[in-house]
Design a protein around this motif. Structure first.
Motif, PDB file in Angstrom:
ATOM      1  N   ALA A   1      56.910  19.925  68.377  1.00  0.00           N
ATOM      2  CA  ALA A   1      57.730  19.625  67.196  1.00  0.00           C
ATOM      3  C   ALA A   1      57.191  18.406  66.457  1.00  0.00           C
ATOM      4  CB  ALA A   1      59.179  19.394  67.621  1.00  0.00           C
ATOM      5  N   THR A   2      56.728  17.405  67.202  1.00  0.00           N
ATOM      6  CA  THR A   2      56.201  16.188  66.585  1.00  0.00           C
ATOM      7  C   THR A   2      54.911  16.458  65.829  1.00  0.00           C
ATOM      8  OG1 THR A   2      57.186  14.852  68.345  1.00  0.00           O
ATOM      9  CG2 THR A   2      55.459  13.826  67.034  1.00  0.00           C
ATOM     10  N   VAL A   3      54.048  17.290  66.398  1.00  0.00           N
ATOM     11  CA  VAL A   3      52.786  17.632  65.736  1.00  0.00           C
ATOM     12  C   VAL A   3      53.049  18.299  64.387  1.00  0.00           C
ATOM     13  CG1 VAL A   3      50.782  19.166  65.856  1.00  0.00           C
ATOM     14  CG2 VAL A   3      51.386  17.773  67.830  1.00  0.00           C
ATOM     15  N   VAL A   4      53.944  19.279  64.373  1.00  0.00           N
ATOM     16  CA  VAL A   4      54.250  19.985  63.130  1.00  0.00           C
ATOM     17  C   VAL A   4      54.893  19.034  62.115  1.00  0.00           C
ATOM     18  CG1 VAL A   4      55.546  21.893  62.114  1.00  0.00           C
ATOM     19  CG2 VAL A   4      54.499  22.158  64.368  1.00  0.00           C
ATOM     20  N   PHE A   5      55.742  18.151  62.600  1.00  0.00           N
ATOM     21  CA  PHE A   5      56.448  17.214  61.721  1.00  0.00           C
ATOM     22  C   PHE A   5      55.508  16.166  61.133  1.00  0.00           C
ATOM     23  CE2 PHE A   5      59.103  13.318  61.241  1.00  0.00           C
ATOM     24  CZ  PHE A   5      59.959  13.787  60.253  1.00  0.00           C
ATOM     25  N   ALA A   6      54.490  15.747  61.904  1.00  0.00           N
ATOM     26  CA  ALA A   6      53.643  14.623  61.496  1.00  0.00           C
ATOM     27  C   ALA A   6      52.384  15.039  60.746  1.00  0.00           C
ATOM     28  CB  ALA A   6      53.249  13.803  62.737  1.00  0.00           C
ATOM     29  N   MET A   7      52.052  16.326  60.705  1.00  0.00           N
ATOM     30  CA  MET A   7      50.803  16.772  60.090  1.00  0.00           C
ATOM     31  C   MET A   7      50.729  16.617  58.570  1.00  0.00           C
ATOM     32  SD  MET A   7      49.142  20.138  61.812  1.00  0.00           S
ATOM     33  CE  MET A   7      50.580  21.143  61.462  1.00  0.00           C
ATOM     34  N   PRO A   8      51.778  16.962  57.817  1.00  0.00           N
ATOM     35  CA  PRO A   8      51.633  17.050  56.352  1.00  0.00           C
ATOM     36  C   PRO A   8      51.036  15.832  55.662  1.00  0.00           C
ATOM     37  CG  PRO A   8      53.686  18.065  57.015  1.00  0.00           C
ATOM     38  CD  PRO A   8      53.114  17.440  58.249  1.00  0.00           C
ATOM     39  N   PRO A   9      51.476  14.577  55.957  1.00  0.00           N
ATOM     40  CA  PRO A   9      50.873  13.447  55.226  1.00  0.00           C
ATOM     41  C   PRO A   9      49.373  13.309  55.456  1.00  0.00           C
ATOM     42  CG  PRO A   9      52.884  12.764  56.336  1.00  0.00           C
ATOM     43  CD  PRO A   9      52.546  14.116  56.856  1.00  0.00           C
ATOM     44  N   ALA A  10      48.929  13.512  56.689  1.00  0.00           N
ATOM     45  CA  ALA A  10      47.499  13.389  56.982  1.00  0.00           C
ATOM     46  C   ALA A  10      46.706  14.457  56.248  1.00  0.00           C
ATOM     47  CB  ALA A  10      47.272  13.483  58.488  1.00  0.00           C
ATOM     48  N   MET A  11      47.254  15.669  56.195  1.00  0.00           N
ATOM     49  CA  MET A  11      46.556  16.753  55.498  1.00  0.00           C
ATOM     50  C   MET A  11      46.499  16.499  53.994  1.00  0.00           C
ATOM     51  SD  MET A  11      47.311  20.857  55.835  1.00  0.00           S
ATOM     52  CE  MET A  11      47.745  20.628  57.552  1.00  0.00           C
ATOM     53  N   ARG A  12      47.615  16.079  53.429  1.00  0.00           N
ATOM     54  CA  ARG A  12      47.666  15.822  51.984  1.00  0.00           C
ATOM     55  C   ARG A  12      46.733  14.688  51.583  1.00  0.00           C
ATOM     56  NH1 ARG A  12      51.634  18.239  48.982  1.00  0.00           N
ATOM     57  NH2 ARG A  12      53.503  19.033  50.039  1.00  0.00           N
ATOM     58  N   LEU A  13      46.752  13.597  52.342  1.00  0.00           N
ATOM     59  CA  LEU A  13      45.958  12.431  51.948  1.00  0.00           C
ATOM     60  C   LEU A  13      44.478  12.640  52.206  1.00  0.00           C
ATOM     61  CD1 LEU A  13      48.404   9.608  53.067  1.00  0.00           C
ATOM     62  CD2 LEU A  13      47.686  10.159  50.744  1.00  0.00           C
TER      63      LEU A  13
END
Length: 281
Positions: free
Chosen positions: A160-172
């Protein structure tokens, strides 16, 4: 009174879950065993070092990682000493192990996908929709599929943490590469660099400050998820905060929450000051 027939969405989801468990249960078991081994390994490694020695080594490492910033190093030592004094050291190391594991997995997925999205507009359009969906989804919703496929414990908490934390790193990562000046790309092309050489020697170094901002946000989101993930059995400081809420133990919950804040501040200061020519806000 309901006039329209109810769509059997719940039955369809249950059927899908049963099908996945029947045909891919071996894969889910393998992922669960691998993640458990990873977390246990990090925790054992962290606890192998006595707390006083660990605090000294951490302060020295922070001093050099932040380009000899003595203030951050001293604050790191004070914060870790406080966690040790509150008898929360083992729980803090477990939380740290969970955050490290989740962050590494999230970055291993997010950064390559961000690089691919920066070079492919069609993939970028698809991923942007998915990232918008992920970032607008309430954080508690991530717990449902994690529990369905992995039960209770640290492993579903990591998922759950991996899915929750991925978007900012991918976007930036995507943003950092797309913002590289075109003249740099033209110069690299003029010298005959291959796409791989251009990525390694031009694009990633120039985009690194933006990518590190994504890494920072990924770590912060992973830490913020520790308390929520405790609802599905993830151990560590987050579980102590949850127990404090359930038992109305204000003191115990505050101490565990303070330890999480200390770890968050240390990681935030380090990731914001780790690159040269980059100042903290």
């Amino acid at each position: 009174m309901q006039t329209l027939p109810k769509l059997p969405l719940g039955d369809a989801v249950e059927a899908l879950v049963d099908w996945l468990e029947d045909y891919f249960g071996w894969l889910l078991d393998g992922v669960s065993a691998g993640l458990k081994f990873l977390v246990d390994g990090f925790q054992d490694l962290l606890l192998l070092i006595p707390a006083p020695i660990f605090i000294v080594l951490a302060a020295i490492a922070v001093y050099f990682l932040t380009r000899r910033d003595s203030k951050i190093a001293v604050l790191t030592a004070i914060g870790l000493l406080l966690i040790w004094d509150l008898a929360l050291w083992n729980l803090a190391m477990l939380t740290f192990a969970l955050v490290i594991s989740a962050t590494l997995l999230a970055l291993a997925i997010a950064i390559p996908l961000g690089i691919l999205a920066a070079t492919n507009d069609h993939l970028n359009a698809v991923l942007r929709v998915g990232l918008d969906f992920m970032q607008t989804m309430p954080s508690f919703v991530y717990l449902i599929p994690a529990v369905i496929f992995f039960g209770l414990g640290n492993v579903p908490g990591i998922i759950a943490t991996v899915v929750f934390a991925m978007p900012p790193a991918m976007r930036l990562t995507n943003l950092g590469i797309r913002q590289i000046p075109t003249d740099l790309i033209e110069v690299a092309d003029a010298f005959g660099t291959t796409p791989w050489q251009k990525l390694i020697k031009v694009q990633l170094p120039v985009a690194l400050p933006t990518i590190m901002a994504g890494v920072n946000q990924c770590i912060m989101l992973a830490l913020s998820m520790t308390v929520i993930a405790s609802m599905i059995g993830a151990a560590g400081l987050g579980l102590e905060v949850l127990k404090g809420i359930q038992r109305v133990d204000i003191g115990g919950g505050f101490e565990a929450g303070l330890a999480i804040v200390i770890i968050a501040i240390i990681l935030d200061r380090v990731t914001q000051n780790i690159l040269p020519n980059k100042t903290s806000p």
